[in-house]
Design an enzyme around this catalytic site. Structure first.
Site, PDB file in Angstrom:
ATOM      1  N   CYS A   2       0.832  -1.200   0.000  1.00 55.48           N
ATOM      2  CA  CYS A   2       0.000   0.000   0.000  1.00 55.48           C
ATOM      3  C   CYS A   2       0.870   1.254   0.000  1.00 55.48           C
ATOM      4  CB  CYS A   2      -0.955   0.053   1.179  1.00 55.48           C
ATOM      5  SG  CYS A   2      -1.993  -1.389   1.385  1.00 55.48           S
ATOM      6  N   ARG A  27       5.488  -0.301  -4.457  1.00 54.15           N
ATOM      7  CA  ARG A  27       5.145  -0.960  -3.197  1.00 54.15           C
ATOM      8  C   ARG A  27       4.166  -2.114  -3.397  1.00 54.15           C
ATOM      9  NH1 ARG A  27       6.719   1.912   1.254  1.00 54.15           N
ATOM     10  NH2 ARG A  27       5.124   0.981   2.575  1.00 54.15           N
ATOM     11  N   TRP A  74      -3.238  -2.634  -1.377  1.00 58.12           N
ATOM     12  CA  TRP A  74      -2.947  -4.044  -1.592  1.00 58.12           C
ATOM     13  C   TRP A  74      -3.932  -4.813  -0.724  1.00 58.12           C
ATOM     14  CZ3 TRP A  74      -1.233  -8.499   0.938  1.00 58.12           C
ATOM     15  CH2 TRP A  74      -0.648  -9.490   0.141  1.00 58.12           C
ATOM     16  N   ASN A 100      -2.808   2.060   5.691  1.00 59.95           N
ATOM     17  CA  ASN A 100      -1.972   0.898   5.405  1.00 59.95           C
ATOM     18  C   ASN A 100      -1.955   0.023   6.651  1.00 59.95           C
ATOM     19  OD1 ASN A 100      -1.363   2.220   3.048  1.00 59.95           O
ATOM     20  ND2 ASN A 100       0.794   2.567   3.528  1.00 59.95           N
ATOM     21  N   GLY A 101      -2.017  -1.288   6.466  1.00 60.19           N
ATOM     22  CA  GLY A 101      -1.944  -2.180   7.624  1.00 60.19           C
ATOM     23  C   GLY A 101      -3.202  -3.004   7.799  1.00 60.19           C
ATOM     24  N   GLU A 487      17.801 -18.011  -5.295  1.00 58.20           N
ATOM     25  CA  GLU A 487      17.507 -16.622  -5.681  1.00 58.20           C
ATOM     26  C   GLU A 487      17.165 -16.524  -7.161  1.00 58.20           C
ATOM     27  OE1 GLU A 487      17.139 -12.416  -5.709  1.00 58.20           O
ATOM     28  OE2 GLU A 487      16.819 -13.997  -4.214  1.00 58.20           O
ATOM     29  N   LYS A 491      13.610 -15.119  -8.649  1.00 56.45           N
ATOM     30  CA  LYS A 491      13.491 -14.017  -9.605  1.00 56.45           C
ATOM     31  C   LYS A 491      12.579 -14.408 -10.769  1.00 56.45           C
ATOM     32  CE  LYS A 491      15.032 -10.929  -7.661  1.00 56.45           C
ATOM     33  NZ  LYS A 491      14.805 -11.661  -6.509  1.00 56.45           N
ATOM     34  N   GLU A 494       8.943 -14.579  -9.604  1.00 56.09           N
ATOM     35  CA  GLU A 494       8.370 -13.274  -9.262  1.00 56.09           C
ATOM     36  C   GLU A 494       7.906 -12.499 -10.486  1.00 56.09           C
ATOM     37  OE1 GLU A 494      10.465 -11.490  -5.298  1.00 56.09           O
ATOM     38  OE2 GLU A 494      11.749 -11.701  -7.046  1.00 56.09           O
ATOM     39  N   HIS A 510      17.770 -37.090  -5.246  1.00 51.76           N
ATOM     40  CA  HIS A 510      16.838 -37.447  -4.177  1.00 51.76           C
ATOM     41  C   HIS A 510      15.422 -36.958  -4.474  1.00 51.76           C
ATOM     42  CE1 HIS A 510      20.010 -38.933  -1.461  1.00 51.76           C
ATOM     43  NE2 HIS A 510      20.744 -37.998  -2.053  1.00 51.76           N
ATOM     44  N   LYS A 609       6.583  -4.479  -2.602  1.00 47.71           N
ATOM     45  CA  LYS A 609       8.005  -4.262  -2.345  1.00 47.71           C
ATOM     46  C   LYS A 609       8.311  -4.345  -0.857  1.00 47.71           C
ATOM     47  CE  LYS A 609      12.181  -3.180  -3.583  1.00 47.71           C
ATOM     48  NZ  LYS A 609      12.963  -4.199  -4.292  1.00 47.71           N
TER      49      LYS A 609
END
Length: 614
Positions: A2, A27, A74, A100-101, A487, A491, A494, A510, A609
């Protein structure tokens, strides 16, 4: 998650708010809205979608006025739609709020308000909060600021809020708990935002509210900051902003992500500038020097982080244990806080976060402090919550990272953590003098080698064109490069929405080897150092099962080249420094695949973000 933008002053508010919301798009959000006061009434416009959609929608209202608030949401409570978007108005239409929250106890509050005759248009917890404030205001016959304070003492959760009352049109009331909020101070004007980027061209002076603080932002009056719980006055610290406008613009690149990938040679240098003195054999970091005994006498180091920062922590585990010979445990902050962890007074906890606002990491810090551990922060944002909550710390100096998928944050975090490990190794005498100097010199040369690694961009683009329609990827690495495999897979997930999995190369037998066929692209990180021969054996196993091999190799490698379908070469470096180079082509590969698939590279769906809620 947000974004908040508010303005009160002498300029037209709407252009400032819209431009500010665009700067906060990084964000993560799914809807946007704005409310303006034109001197008589509140003008509200909000919509599901992007800020550009809001601009179209706002053509239906008057956008005049020098007071206003805007928001990017968001979704948490209630699906993303026009009604659940912020701002929200109270039942009377007098109060407007952006938030926000999460208000965790909104359901019992909502039931009580319904019993008192209130109605609700949305499914949000935020509409409950604005009506709670209105109820307190009416019942107690008090001003807005006091009503906000009383209401916030009744809620449980996290918030950054801005509240406006059209009956008090010269002020905006703001408050925060667990979600960042900055107030920009100009000449006869104030700016309010989730971070300083929306107002950087208007003022270089800002106040960052601390948790459980609120402020009444009034025109032509000094700013007053108070504690929400006991109403005590706080003497706010006015901070001079270091950010500049150029840092938060694309600078000729198509996307922020690509700009930030290409910034890595410079920001890595900025990270060690003034700290690394290779020719003198010195590392000087104030946060370490002032607390060197805590590190030297630590029984173990705990690293807590989330996402990409967690991967940086995994790299650091290898580096700390090899250089400084101290046990390291790397924990997801979100799991650490809930599993009743064993924390001792002789533990050092390192908390890593790009934004410095990650909710789970902040909670882990508070828990560790309660148990008596020494807490050290590694973050990028000056003045962020983690930088204030920790006992000491080090900034990465990466500059603003706007792309949601972290790139330069990862490499600068590894750079900081490597310097800490080397300084600790010197203090403990766990590295020979020659090895210590070799590592310092190698780290100093990394920016130049990253610049060379960026020359793989065209090769990465060629490979992306071949595999852009793949549905799955497997990433394999060993030792220092196992976290890089994780990582690299993250990427790709995402920003391209292709399923990808990172795995230790030796663990392929395995289970994951069952997935390999002629349709499965496998990215193998195989620099010449470390466990090279073992990785070559793993590549042969993949090839014998017709997997498509994309290999990241040291320049001049012929053995892997003979086995792989595609090869990307990077400069030679030492094994501990290799993650700083091997990650570069993986970032580029993910970027190009995402672009070719038509994905929104800088703002991937469903992601934010700065994850400021659980």
């Amino acid at each position: 998650m947000c974004g908040i933008v508010g303005y009160i002053g002498y300029r037209e508010a709407y252009p400032i708010i819209i431009k500010g919301l665009k700067r906060l798009e990084y964000r993560g959000y799914d809807s946007a809205g704005v409310v303006l006061y034109d001197g008589q009434d509140l003008k509200l416009s909000k919509t599901k979608g992007k800020v550009s959609d809001l601009e179209e929608k706002a053509k239906e209202i008057s956008t005049n006025g020098t007071i206003g608030m805007g928001h990017t949401r968001w979704a948490t409570h209630g699906v993303p739609n026009d009604v659940n978007s912020h701002p929200h108005l109270s039942n009377s239409g007098n109060l407007a709020i952006i938030h926000n929250g999460i208000i965790e106890n909104y359901e019992p509050l909502k039931k009580e308000l319904i019993n008192r005759g209130y109605t609700f248009k949305s499914d949000t917890d935020t509409e409950v909060l604005v009506n709670l404030i209105e109820e307190v205001q009416k019942k107690e016959n008090i001003k807005l600021g006091k009503a906000v304070q009383i209401a916030l003492n009744q809620v449980v959760g996290a918030y950054a809020i801005c509240v406006f009352d059209k009956q008090k049109p010269d002020e905006i009331v703001v408050a925060r708990l667990g979600s960042p909020l900055a107030i920009g101070i100009g000449e006869n004007e104030f700016f309010i935002a989730s971070d300083a980027s929306p107002f950087i061209e208007y003022t270089s002076n800002a106040i960052y509210l601390e948790d459980e603080e609120m402020a009444v932002v009034r025109l032509h009056k000094p700013l007053k900051v108070r504690k929400i719980k006991d109403d005590s006055l706080v003497d706010p610290y006015i901070q001079e902003l270091q950010m500049n406008l150029e840092q938060i613009e694309k600078g000729g690149y198509d996307h922020f992500m690509m700009k930030e990938i290409y910034e890595q040679p410079n920001v890595i240098k900025d990270t060690y500038r003034g700290r690394l003195h290779a020719n003198e054999g010195l590392i000087r970091m104030a946060g370490i020097e002032d607390n060197i005994d805590k590190f030297v006498n630590a029984q173990r180091i705990l690293i807590v982080a989330c996402g990409t920062s967690w991967h940086a922590g995994l790299v650091a585990e290898y580096i700390f244990e090899e250089f400084a010979r101290i046990p390291v445990e790397v924990e997801y902050a979100s799991e650490f806080r809930y599993r009743n962890p064993i924390i001792n007074e002789k533990d050092v906890l390192i908390a890593i976060s790009q934004s410095g606002e990650t909710a789970d990491t902040l909670a882990a810090i508070k828990l560790a402090k309660e148990k008596g551990a020494f807490v050290f922060g590694v973050c990028n944002v000056v003045g962020s919550s983690i930088s204030r909550e920790t006992h000491a710390g080090a900034y990465t100096h990466a500059g603003p990272e706007i792309g949601v998928a972290s790139t330069k944050a990862f490499t600068t975090q590894i750079t900081v953590l490597t310097m800490i490990a080397l300084r600790l190794a010197k203090a403990k005498g766990t590295l020979s003098t020659s090895d210590y100097h070799m590592h310092l010199l190698e780290l100093e040369m990394i920016p130049e080698k990253v610049l060379e690694a960026l020359n793989t961009n065209e090769k990465a683009k060629e490979i992306a064109a071949v595999f852009k329609d793949a549905t799955n990827f497997l990433y394999l690495g060993r030792g220092y490069n196992f976290p890089v495999a994780l990582e690299g897979a993250l990427k790709l997930k995402e920003i391209s929405y292709i399923h990808a999995e990172g795995y230790p190369a030796a663990e392929m037998k395995h289970g994951p080897i069952a997935l390999i066929d002629e349709q499965m692209p496998v990215v193998v990180i195989a620099p010449k150092q470390g466990h090279y021969d073992k990785v070559v054996s793993n590549i042969q196993e993949i090839k014998s099962r017709s997997g498509k091999i994309i290999a990241i190799v040291t320049k001049g490698d012929e053995q892997v080249r003979a086995l792989a379908d595609h090869v990307i070469e990077i400069p030679e470096t030492s094994d501990p420094m290799s993650p700083l180079l091997t990650t570069i082509p993986l970032q580029l590969l993910s970027y190009h695949i995402a672009v070719m698939r038509g994905c929104n590279v800088d703002q991937p769906r469903n992601l934010a973000k700065s994850v400021t809620v659980e």
